[in-house]
Design a protein around this motif. Structure first.
Motif, PDB file in Angstrom:
ATOM      1  N   TYR A  95       0.876  -1.228  -0.113  1.00 47.89           N
ATOM      2  CA  TYR A  95      -0.214  -0.095   0.237  1.00 47.89           C
ATOM      3  C   TYR A  95       1.415   0.942  -0.434  1.00 47.89           C
ATOM      4  O   TYR A  95       0.339   2.275  -0.875  1.00 47.89           O
ATOM      5  N   ILE A  96       1.740   1.720   0.512  1.00 45.26           N
ATOM      6  CA  ILE A  96       2.761   2.650   0.895  1.00 45.26           C
ATOM      7  C   ILE A  96       3.524   2.909  -0.515  1.00 45.26           C
ATOM      8  O   ILE A  96       3.889   3.515  -0.971  1.00 45.26           O
ATOM      9  N   LYS A  97       4.105   1.510  -0.630  1.00 38.50           N
ATOM     10  CA  LYS A  97       4.615   1.559  -2.494  1.00 38.50           C
ATOM     11  C   LYS A  97       3.945   1.851  -3.216  1.00 38.50           C
ATOM     12  O   LYS A  97       4.274   3.190  -3.744  1.00 38.50           O
ATOM     13  N   THR A  98       2.646   2.018  -3.709  1.00 40.30           N
ATOM     14  CA  THR A  98       1.673   2.682  -4.729  1.00 40.30           C
ATOM     15  C   THR A  98       1.561   3.390  -4.678  1.00 40.30           C
ATOM     16  O   THR A  98       1.834   4.615  -5.329  1.00 40.30           O
ATOM     17  N   LEU A  99       1.171   4.586  -3.000  1.00 36.97           N
ATOM     18  CA  LEU A  99       0.919   5.514  -3.131  1.00 36.97           C
ATOM     19  C   LEU A  99       1.935   6.620  -3.479  1.00 36.97           C
ATOM     20  O   LEU A  99       2.076   7.748  -3.452  1.00 36.97           O
ATOM     21  N   LYS A 100       3.149   5.955  -2.940  1.00 38.69           N
ATOM     22  CA  LYS A 100       4.312   6.981  -3.072  1.00 38.69           C
ATOM     23  C   LYS A 100       4.497   6.751  -4.312  1.00 38.69           C
ATOM     24  O   LYS A 100       5.065   7.805  -5.207  1.00 38.69           O
ATOM     25  N   LYS A 101       4.484   5.896  -5.243  1.00 41.25           N
ATOM     26  CA  LYS A 101       4.179   5.353  -6.920  1.00 41.25           C
ATOM     27  C   LYS A 101       3.284   6.043  -7.229  1.00 41.25           C
ATOM     28  O   LYS A 101       3.973   7.221  -8.552  1.00 41.25           O
ATOM     29  N   TYR A 102       2.901   7.032  -6.492  1.00 40.20           N
ATOM     30  CA  TYR A 102       1.664   8.139  -7.434  1.00 40.20           C
ATOM     31  C   TYR A 102       1.682   9.004  -6.260  1.00 40.20           C
ATOM     32  O   TYR A 102       0.471  10.309  -6.457  1.00 40.20           O
ATOM     33  N   GLY A 103       2.634   9.328  -6.253  1.00 41.10           N
ATOM     34  CA  GLY A 103       2.760  10.753  -5.311  1.00 41.10           C
ATOM     35  C   GLY A 103       1.420  11.076  -4.698  1.00 41.10           C
ATOM     36  O   GLY A 103       1.108  12.086  -4.117  1.00 41.10           O
ATOM     37  N   LEU A 104       0.833  10.625  -3.836  1.00 43.58           N
ATOM     38  CA  LEU A 104      -0.484  10.501  -2.779  1.00 43.58           C
ATOM     39  C   LEU A 104       0.582  10.136  -0.969  1.00 43.58           C
ATOM     40  O   LEU A 104       1.302   9.740  -1.106  1.00 43.58           O
ATOM     41  N   SER A 105      -0.870   9.992  -0.470  1.00 43.68           N
ATOM     42  CA  SER A 105      -0.499  10.470   1.137  1.00 43.68           C
ATOM     43  C   SER A 105      -1.325   9.713   1.544  1.00 43.68           C
ATOM     44  O   SER A 105      -1.921  10.064   1.389  1.00 43.68           O
ATOM     45  N   ARG A 106      -0.556   8.965   3.327  1.00 44.20           N
ATOM     46  CA  ARG A 106      -1.255   8.302   3.931  1.00 44.20           C
ATOM     47  C   ARG A 106      -2.663   9.583   4.555  1.00 44.20           C
ATOM     48  O   ARG A 106      -3.882   8.865   5.580  1.00 44.20           O
ATOM     49  N   ASP A 107      -1.954  10.227   4.812  1.00 43.30           N
ATOM     50  CA  ASP A 107      -2.965  11.969   5.575  1.00 43.30           C
ATOM     51  C   ASP A 107      -3.677  12.219   4.582  1.00 43.30           C
ATOM     52  O   ASP A 107      -3.188  12.533   3.447  1.00 43.30           O
ATOM     53  N   PRO A 108      -4.208  13.014   5.355  1.00 47.38           N
ATOM     54  CA  PRO A 108      -5.727  13.430   4.654  1.00 47.38           C
ATOM     55  C   PRO A 108      -5.180  14.817   4.131  1.00 47.38           C
ATOM     56  O   PRO A 108      -4.197  15.216   4.583  1.00 47.38           O
TER      57      PRO A 108
END
Length: 112
Positions: A95-108
């Motif tokens: 999940y964290i790898k996928t977020l990084k791949k698309y420049g997204l964050s776990r934070d709101p």
């Protein structure tokens, strides 16, 4: 009512798993309008601080979790809880790898 940020599930075989509300939310078995489809991948972001407002038993096979971001359609079967618990670290890393791949964050949004 204060939200819960972690759930502990214990099984008859002695295995017990502590699962964060964020982890359960991003792995909801329900279709979710907050999921973005990016490059063919389903991605949900910004759920680091989500909480669980209530849990309702669904027959003998699972639990419906109601989250404070108004998501309440996912029914987590006991088999699915076991799957999530036994694969927790692999699923979270992915999940964290996928977020990084698309420049997204776990934070709101607007919160870092």
């Amino acid at each position: 009512m204060n939200p819960l940020f972690q759930v502990e599930v214990e099984f008859a075989n002695g295995n017990a798993f502590k699962l964060s509300a964020e982890f359960l939310r991003i792995n909801s078995p329900a279709v979710d309008g907050k999921i973005r489809s990016i490059g063919g991948e389903k991605v949900i972001s910004g759920r680091r601080h989500v909480g669980i407002m209530s849990a309702e038993p669904v027959g003998n096979y699972g639990v419906r979790l109601n989250f404070d971001d108004l998501h309440k359609t996912g029914i987590y079967s006991w088999d699915y809880f076991y799957h999530l618990g036994s694969k927790k670290f692999t699923l979270m890393r992915s999940y964290i790898k996928t977020l990084k791949k698309y420049g997204l964050s776990r934070d709101p949004r607007g919160r870092k």
